[in-house]
Design an enzyme around this catalytic site. Structure first.
Site, PDB file in Angstrom:
ATOM      1  NE  ARG A 172       2.722   9.057  -5.304  1.00  0.00           N
ATOM      2  CZ  ARG A 172       1.455   8.342  -5.053  1.00  0.00           C
ATOM      3  NH1 ARG A 172       0.714   8.548  -6.097  1.00  0.00           N
ATOM      4  NH2 ARG A 172       1.074   7.596  -4.182  1.00  0.00           N
ATOM      5  NE  ARG A 176       1.573  19.657   5.481  1.00  0.00           N
ATOM      6  CZ  ARG A 176       1.572  18.157   5.449  1.00  0.00           C
ATOM      7  NH1 ARG A 176       2.545  17.845   6.259  1.00  0.00           N
ATOM      8  NH2 ARG A 176       0.986  17.519   4.743  1.00  0.00           N
ATOM      9  NE  ARG A 249      11.290  -1.264  -9.279  1.00  0.00           N
ATOM     10  CZ  ARG A 249      12.298  -1.932  -9.616  1.00  0.00           C
ATOM     11  NH1 ARG A 249      12.604  -2.407 -10.742  1.00  0.00           N
ATOM     12  NH2 ARG A 249      13.319  -2.146  -8.691  1.00  0.00           N
ATOM     13  NE  ARG A 281       6.352   1.284   1.344  1.00  0.00           N
ATOM     14  CZ  ARG A 281       5.864   1.955   0.402  1.00  0.00           C
ATOM     15  NH1 ARG A 281       5.655   3.103   0.778  1.00  0.00           N
ATOM     16  NH2 ARG A 281       5.167   1.553  -0.587  1.00  0.00           N
ATOM     17  CD  GLU A 301       6.431  -1.782  -0.377  1.00  0.00           C
ATOM     18  OE1 GLU A 301       5.836  -1.579   0.621  1.00  0.00           O
ATOM     19  OE2 GLU A 301       6.515  -1.214  -1.329  1.00  0.00           O
ATOM     20  CE1 TYR A 349       1.645   5.328  -7.399  1.00  0.00           C
ATOM     21  CE2 TYR A 349       3.365   6.535  -8.327  1.00  0.00           C
ATOM     22  CZ  TYR A 349       2.893   6.020  -7.218  1.00  0.00           C
ATOM     23  OH  TYR A 349       3.754   5.902  -6.168  1.00  0.00           O
ATOM     24  CG  ASP A 351      -2.954   7.415  -4.204  1.00  0.00           C
ATOM     25  OD1 ASP A 351      -2.313   6.405  -4.271  1.00  0.00           O
ATOM     26  OD2 ASP A 351      -2.678   8.559  -4.022  1.00  0.00           O
TER      27      ASP A 351
HETATM   28  P1  FAD Z   1      -6.664  -4.218  -8.554  1.00  0.00           P
HETATM   29  O1  FAD Z   1      -6.572  -3.979  -6.987  1.00  0.00           O
HETATM   30  O2  FAD Z   1      -5.072  -4.597  -8.808  1.00  0.00           O
HETATM   31  O3  FAD Z   1      -7.489  -5.131  -8.789  1.00  0.00           O
HETATM   32  C1  FAD Z   1      -7.600  -5.877  -9.964  1.00  0.00           C
HETATM   33  C2  FAD Z   1      -7.871  -7.227  -9.701  1.00  0.00           C
HETATM   34  O4  FAD Z   1      -8.248  -7.793 -10.968  1.00  0.00           O
HETATM   35  C3  FAD Z   1      -7.053  -8.173  -9.180  1.00  0.00           C
HETATM   36  O5  FAD Z   1      -7.793  -8.732  -7.878  1.00  0.00           O
HETATM   37  C4  FAD Z   1      -6.795  -9.232  -9.952  1.00  0.00           C
HETATM   38  O6  FAD Z   1      -6.446 -10.408  -9.607  1.00  0.00           O
HETATM   39  C5  FAD Z   1      -8.052  -9.269 -11.146  1.00  0.00           C
HETATM   40  N1  FAD Z   1      -7.699  -9.674 -12.298  1.00  0.00           N
HETATM   41  C6  FAD Z   1      -6.820  -9.136 -13.225  1.00  0.00           C
HETATM   42  N2  FAD Z   1      -6.748 -10.034 -14.264  1.00  0.00           N
HETATM   43  C7  FAD Z   1      -7.895 -10.835 -14.304  1.00  0.00           C
HETATM   44  C8  FAD Z   1      -8.156 -11.704 -14.924  1.00  0.00           C
HETATM   45  N3  FAD Z   1      -7.787 -12.158 -16.224  1.00  0.00           N
HETATM   46  N4  FAD Z   1      -9.253 -12.940 -14.446  1.00  0.00           N
HETATM   47  C9  FAD Z   1      -9.801 -12.324 -13.178  1.00  0.00           C
HETATM   48  N5  FAD Z   1      -9.300 -11.376 -12.454  1.00  0.00           N
HETATM   49  C10 FAD Z   1      -8.310 -10.510 -12.967  1.00  0.00           C
HETATM   50  N6  FAD Z   1      -3.698   3.926  -2.916  1.00  0.00           N
HETATM   51  C11 FAD Z   1      -3.753   4.494  -1.768  1.00  0.00           C
HETATM   52  O7  FAD Z   1      -4.984   5.466  -1.962  1.00  0.00           O
HETATM   53  N7  FAD Z   1      -3.330   4.872  -0.703  1.00  0.00           N
HETATM   54  C12 FAD Z   1      -2.041   3.986  -0.465  1.00  0.00           C
HETATM   55  O8  FAD Z   1      -1.640   4.186   0.774  1.00  0.00           O
HETATM   56  C13 FAD Z   1      -1.858   3.109  -1.477  1.00  0.00           C
HETATM   57  N8  FAD Z   1      -0.602   2.258  -1.103  1.00  0.00           N
HETATM   58  C14 FAD Z   1      -0.366   1.503  -2.323  1.00  0.00           C
HETATM   59  C15 FAD Z   1       0.881   0.805  -1.949  1.00  0.00           C
HETATM   60  C16 FAD Z   1       1.264  -0.232  -3.011  1.00  0.00           C
HETATM   61  C17 FAD Z   1       2.414  -0.977  -2.619  1.00  0.00           C
HETATM   62  C18 FAD Z   1       0.225  -0.289  -4.206  1.00  0.00           C
HETATM   63  C19 FAD Z   1       0.925  -1.373  -5.422  1.00  0.00           C
HETATM   64  C20 FAD Z   1      -0.725   0.327  -4.323  1.00  0.00           C
HETATM   65  C21 FAD Z   1      -0.966   1.397  -3.375  1.00  0.00           C
HETATM   66  N9  FAD Z   1      -2.339   2.121  -3.431  1.00  0.00           N
HETATM   67  C22 FAD Z   1      -2.559   2.912  -2.538  1.00  0.00           C
HETATM   68  C23 FAD Z   1      -3.020   2.007  -4.856  1.00  0.00           C
HETATM   69  C24 FAD Z   1      -4.295   1.194  -4.594  1.00  0.00           C
HETATM   70  O9  FAD Z   1      -3.991  -0.354  -4.240  1.00  0.00           O
HETATM   71  C25 FAD Z   1      -4.966   0.824  -6.011  1.00  0.00           C
HETATM   72  O10 FAD Z   1      -5.282   2.206  -6.503  1.00  0.00           O
HETATM   73  C26 FAD Z   1      -6.159   0.081  -5.951  1.00  0.00           C
HETATM   74  O11 FAD Z   1      -5.862  -0.853  -5.299  1.00  0.00           O
HETATM   75  C27 FAD Z   1      -6.345  -0.215  -7.599  1.00  0.00           C
HETATM   76  O12 FAD Z   1      -7.711  -1.035  -7.481  1.00  0.00           O
HETATM   77  P2  FAD Z   1      -8.003  -1.564  -8.763  1.00  0.00           P
HETATM   78  O13 FAD Z   1      -9.147  -2.370  -8.629  1.00  0.00           O
HETATM   79  O14 FAD Z   1      -7.887  -0.777  -9.988  1.00  0.00           O
HETATM   80  O15 FAD Z   1      -6.692  -2.850  -9.242  1.00  0.00           O
HETATM   81  N1  UDP Z   2       9.983   9.027  -2.088  1.00  0.00           N
HETATM   82  C1  UDP Z   2      11.418   9.259  -1.637  1.00  0.00           C
HETATM   83  N2  UDP Z   2      11.937   9.006  -0.255  1.00  0.00           N
HETATM   84  C2  UDP Z   2      10.923   8.566   0.613  1.00  0.00           C
HETATM   85  C3  UDP Z   2       9.525   8.384   0.162  1.00  0.00           C
HETATM   86  C4  UDP Z   2       9.322   8.706  -1.172  1.00  0.00           C
HETATM   87  O1  UDP Z   2      12.354   9.535  -2.600  1.00  0.00           O
HETATM   88  O2  UDP Z   2      11.272   8.437   1.854  1.00  0.00           O
HETATM   89  C5  UDP Z   2       9.785   9.174  -3.314  1.00  0.00           C
HETATM   90  C6  UDP Z   2      10.010   8.017  -4.102  1.00  0.00           C
HETATM   91  O3  UDP Z   2      10.540   8.289  -5.559  1.00  0.00           O
HETATM   92  C7  UDP Z   2       8.292   7.465  -4.186  1.00  0.00           C
HETATM   93  C8  UDP Z   2       7.900   8.946  -4.223  1.00  0.00           C
HETATM   94  O4  UDP Z   2       8.430   9.822  -3.320  1.00  0.00           O
HETATM   95  O5  UDP Z   2       8.309   6.794  -5.651  1.00  0.00           O
HETATM   96  C9  UDP Z   2       6.242   8.765  -3.869  1.00  0.00           C
HETATM   97  O6  UDP Z   2       6.107   8.157  -2.722  1.00  0.00           O
HETATM   98  P1  UDP Z   2       4.794   7.621  -2.070  1.00  0.00           P
HETATM   99  O7  UDP Z   2       5.188   7.335  -0.828  1.00  0.00           O
HETATM  100  O8  UDP Z   2       3.777   8.509  -2.590  1.00  0.00           O
HETATM  101  O9  UDP Z   2       4.839   6.552  -2.834  1.00  0.00           O
HETATM  102  P2  UDP Z   2       3.872   5.009  -2.874  1.00  0.00           P
HETATM  103  O10 UDP Z   2       3.261   5.099  -1.711  1.00  0.00           O
HETATM  104  O11 UDP Z   2       3.159   5.090  -4.025  1.00  0.00           O
HETATM  105  O12 UDP Z   2       4.975   4.001  -2.831  1.00  0.00           O
END
Ligand code: FAD
Ligand code: UDP
Length: 368
Positions: A172, A176, A249, A281, A301, A349, A351
């Site tokens: 991911r 560069r 996770r 982080r 986090e 997984y 985005d």
């Molecule tokens: P969710 O956002 O999980 O929505 C599902 C919803 O369903 C929830 O609100 C939940 O409460 C509801 N639900 C579940 N079961 C029920 C039930 N039985 N009844 C009623 N409601 C229910 N993506 C990026 O592009 N850039 C980023 O920088 C990025 N950073 C991230 C950092 C973290 C820590 C995490 C965890 C994810 C990150 N993502 C990022 C990914 C992004 O969060 C997801 O791709 C996106 O939010 C997923 O949307 P979703 O609707 O599929 O799921």
């Molecule tokens: N990663 C790492 N060091 C860093 C940042 C990321 O080893 O400082 C690795 C780690 O395994 C992570 C993966 O790169 O799960 C993808 O990173 P990303 O920032 O895309 O993860 P996310 O935003 O989904 O937490």
């Protein structure tokens, strides 16, 4: 006769995009969520004028113009470019892996010198066909960067040895040979001005929303009121865990309002890549929107093993879980009324931009 065309379970990005599009062509939709707020994991909460990413840092990036135009038609995005910094035992390195990182690590000043250093370390490792994250990382970037910036961070984040994790996770991150700290290679990037909640509010304008409502508390009723159900929750829960639990996770946050401190760390994201620091982080939320407030809000986090009942965050796409998911997917395919979509129901997984693309695809399928 059902009174709704669609019941949508989950106000995350997947459910909200679909609700917006279906409502837009006159379909009658109800969207429910078990949480107390809309937005799923992209939800932002305003604290002292700062939009706090409650479920972790979210940076929007995509190369898909249709997706970019869509979100920009709803709210304005700023020019934020994610450039996290890594802190390893007090020394700072730029991410992703680029000429700045190579200079900080080895003192090399040209792309040729950096490439030679990596090639030498790759050759010394003897890895030809990388089969796990450790081998993939060393063959991409060499052992010095692997041991300083990847191994401990990865093992903290995933709670598993890097040798037991799939190689794709590290792919991911860009590598560069230019002095460019942009974490993403995508054409478009930014943060919705005013936070992600505003974006979701826009999507759900005019759509009936019920919060604090768990689909499973009254599934027969919810199924009876709509012609189709779109389910975005955990797929294993839908089938009452009949084959066992899929693993996730999970992360949790320690969020602090620091009154009177206007700039805590000088960057939105600083990763702690050593094994001793317990968190992965620190996010300083105001920097996502170039905030000038007198105070700041930070979130440490932490990553931990998921237990049934915890909030699911990252699907663990290892062999065991992928095989289990395939079995649930087969059951899902036999449902005539319920459609499964999003990060939890597809156990992917994804985005944000990929979730939107996937919701667009479903919309096209439903309306074709
Ligand atoms: P969710 O956002 O999980 O929505 C599902 C919803 O369903 C929830 O609100 C939940 O409460 C509801 N639900 C579940 N079961 C029920 C039930 N039985 N009844 C009623 N409601 C229910 N993506 C990026 O592009 N850039 C980023 O920088 C990025 N950073 C991230 C950092 C973290 C820590 C995490 C965890 C994810 C990150 N993502 C990022 C990914 C992004 O969060 C997801 O791709 C996106 O939010 C997923 O949307 P979703 O609707 O599929 O799921
Ligand atoms: N990663 C790492 N060091 C860093 C940042 C990321 O080893 O400082 C690795 C780690 O395994 C992570 C993966 O790169 O799960 C993808 O990173 P990303 O920032 O895309 O993860 P996310 O935003 O989904 O937490």
């Amino acid at each position: 006769m059902s009174s709704l065309d669609y019941l949508i379970v989950g106000t995350g990005l997947f459910g909200s995009v679909l609700a917006h599009k279906l409502h837009g062509i006159g379909k009658k939709c109800l969207i429910i969520d078990k949480r107390t707020h809309i937005g799923g994991n992209v939800y932002t909460e305003n604290i002292n004028g700062i939009n706090v990413h409650k479920y972790g840092a979210h940076i929007f990036h995509t190369s898909n113009k249709q997706v970019w135009d869509y979100v920009n038609s709803l709210v304005e995005f700023n020019r934020y470019t994610n450039s996290p910094v890594a802190n390893y035992k007090g020394k700072l390195y730029n991410l992703p892996f680029n000429m700045n990182t190579f200079y900080q690590m080895w003192g090399v000043t040209t792309p040729e010198q950096a490439a030679a250093k990596i090639a030498q370390q790759r050759q010394e490792s003897g890895i030809v066909n990388p089969s796990n994250l450790e081998e993939q990382a060393i063959s991409l970037i060499g052992k010095d960067i692997y041991y300083t910036l990847i191994k401990d961070y990865t093992e903290k984040q995933w709670g598993r040895k890097a040798t037991e994790l799939p190689a794709f996770i590290i792919k991911r991150l860009p590598v560069r040979f230019t002095f460019d700290n942009n974490y993403f290679n995508d054409k478009y990037q930014g943060i919705p001005i005013g936070g992600y909640t505003k974006l979701i509010e826009k999507m759900l304008e005019g759509v009936e929303v019920k919060l604090n409502t768990d689909y499973f508390e009254n599934k027969p009723y919810f199924d009876s009121i709509a012609d189709r159900v779109v389910y975005t929750g955990e797929i294993d829960r839908f089938f009452d865990y009949c084959y066992g639990h899929l693993e996730y996770r999970t992360v949790f946050f320690e969020t602090e309002l620091l009154e009177g401190i206007s700039n805590y760390q000088g960057n939105a994201v600083i990763n702690y890549t050593d094994a001793v620091t317990p968190y992965t982080r620190i996010i300083e939320h105001k920097h996502f929107e170039f905030g000038q407030q007198p105070d700041t809000v930070i979130s440490r986090e932490y990553s931990k093993e998921w237990r049934p009942g915890d909030e699911p965050y990252y699907p663990v796409n290892d062999d065991r879980n992928s095989a289990l998911y395939a079995k649930y997917k087969e059951l899902a395919g036999k449902q005539s009324k319920v459609i499964f979509g999003g990060r939890l129901a597809e156990y992917r997984y994804y985005d944000m931009h990929q979730v939107i693309e996937s919701a667009f695809e479903l919309y096209d399928k439903l309306t074709k």
